[in-house]
Write a protein that holds these residues in place. Sequence first.
Motif, PDB file in Angstrom:
ATOM      1  N   HIS A 142      64.477  49.385 -75.468  1.00 33.11           N
ATOM      2  CA  HIS A 142      64.223  50.536 -74.592  1.00 33.11           C
ATOM      3  C   HIS A 142      63.442  50.111 -73.353  1.00 33.11           C
ATOM      4  N   LEU A 143      62.442  49.247 -73.533  1.00 34.31           N
ATOM      5  CA  LEU A 143      61.662  48.763 -72.397  1.00 34.31           C
ATOM      6  C   LEU A 143      62.540  47.979 -71.427  1.00 34.31           C
ATOM      7  N   SER A 144      63.454  47.206 -71.970  1.00 33.23           N
ATOM      8  CA  SER A 144      64.365  46.432 -71.129  1.00 33.23           C
ATOM      9  C   SER A 144      65.248  47.349 -70.283  1.00 33.23           C
ATOM     10  N   ILE A 145      65.762  48.397 -70.885  1.00 35.64           N
ATOM     11  CA  ILE A 145      66.597  49.359 -70.152  1.00 35.64           C
ATOM     12  C   ILE A 145      65.789  50.036 -69.055  1.00 35.64           C
ATOM     13  N   LEU A 146      64.571  50.439 -69.375  1.00 33.57           N
ATOM     14  CA  LEU A 146      63.708  51.073 -68.373  1.00 33.57           C
ATOM     15  C   LEU A 146      63.372  50.111 -67.238  1.00 33.57           C
ATOM     16  N   LYS A 147      63.133  48.860 -67.583  1.00 33.79           N
ATOM     17  CA  LYS A 147      62.822  47.860 -66.566  1.00 33.79           C
ATOM     18  C   LYS A 147      64.043  47.591 -65.684  1.00 33.79           C
ATOM     19  N   ASN A 148      65.219  47.465 -66.296  1.00 39.32           N
ATOM     20  CA  ASN A 148      66.439  47.227 -65.520  1.00 39.32           C
ATOM     21  C   ASN A 148      66.765  48.388 -64.589  1.00 39.32           C
ATOM     22  N   ASP A 158      64.476  49.984 -63.058  1.00 38.20           N
ATOM     23  CA  ASP A 158      63.322  50.003 -62.147  1.00 38.20           C
ATOM     24  C   ASP A 158      62.383  51.183 -62.379  1.00 38.20           C
ATOM     25  N   LEU A 159      62.445  51.776 -63.557  1.00 37.67           N
ATOM     26  CA  LEU A 159      61.541  52.881 -63.865  1.00 37.67           C
ATOM     27  C   LEU A 159      60.165  52.380 -64.280  1.00 37.67           C
ATOM     28  N   ILE A 160      60.105  51.145 -64.787  1.00 35.43           N
ATOM     29  CA  ILE A 160      58.835  50.537 -65.157  1.00 35.43           C
ATOM     30  C   ILE A 160      58.799  49.110 -64.620  1.00 35.43           C
ATOM     31  N   VAL A 214      52.084  43.722 -69.943  1.00 38.86           N
ATOM     32  CA  VAL A 214      51.644  45.103 -69.766  1.00 38.86           C
ATOM     33  C   VAL A 214      52.672  45.829 -68.911  1.00 38.86           C
ATOM     34  N   TYR A 215      53.049  47.017 -69.373  1.00 38.67           N
ATOM     35  CA  TYR A 215      54.056  47.830 -68.690  1.00 38.67           C
ATOM     36  C   TYR A 215      53.381  48.966 -67.939  1.00 38.67           C
ATOM     37  N   THR A 216      53.876  49.230 -66.742  1.00 43.67           N
ATOM     38  CA  THR A 216      53.377  50.332 -65.921  1.00 43.67           C
ATOM     39  C   THR A 216      54.560  51.113 -65.358  1.00 43.67           C
ATOM     40  N   LEU A 217      54.290  52.344 -65.035  1.00 50.63           N
ATOM     41  CA  LEU A 217      55.292  53.223 -64.441  1.00 50.63           C
ATOM     42  C   LEU A 217      55.531  52.819 -62.992  1.00 50.63           C
ATOM     43  N   ASN A 218      56.789  52.794 -62.581  1.00 51.12           N
ATOM     44  CA  ASN A 218      57.145  52.525 -61.185  1.00 51.12           C
ATOM     45  C   ASN A 218      57.346  53.879 -60.505  1.00 51.12           C
TER      46      ASN A 218
END
Length: 94
Positions: free
Chosen positions: A44-50, A52-54, A64-68
Amino acid sequence: MNDAFKALADPTRRRILELLAESEKNAGDIADYFNISKPSISHHLSILKNADLISDERQGQNIVYTLNTTIFQDLVKWFFDFTKKEGIGGDESE
């Protein structure tokens, strides 16, 4: 932007975004909120990163993950422009 809409379609990913809106977190912190496997959280994190949401940043041994917030501003602008253009929810005489 299509990737962002696809990413937002999943309730788990929306919940991850809500958690990151509160504060930055590592994958372990995020996983603590769910009853799913850590590999699933990573997916899920990978999808969000791809989408550009995080974004992620290595801090020592953790990532560490942050909101974009920039992409959310783009999405809100798209919704605003769409509703204005289509006369949805507003005064059509404008």
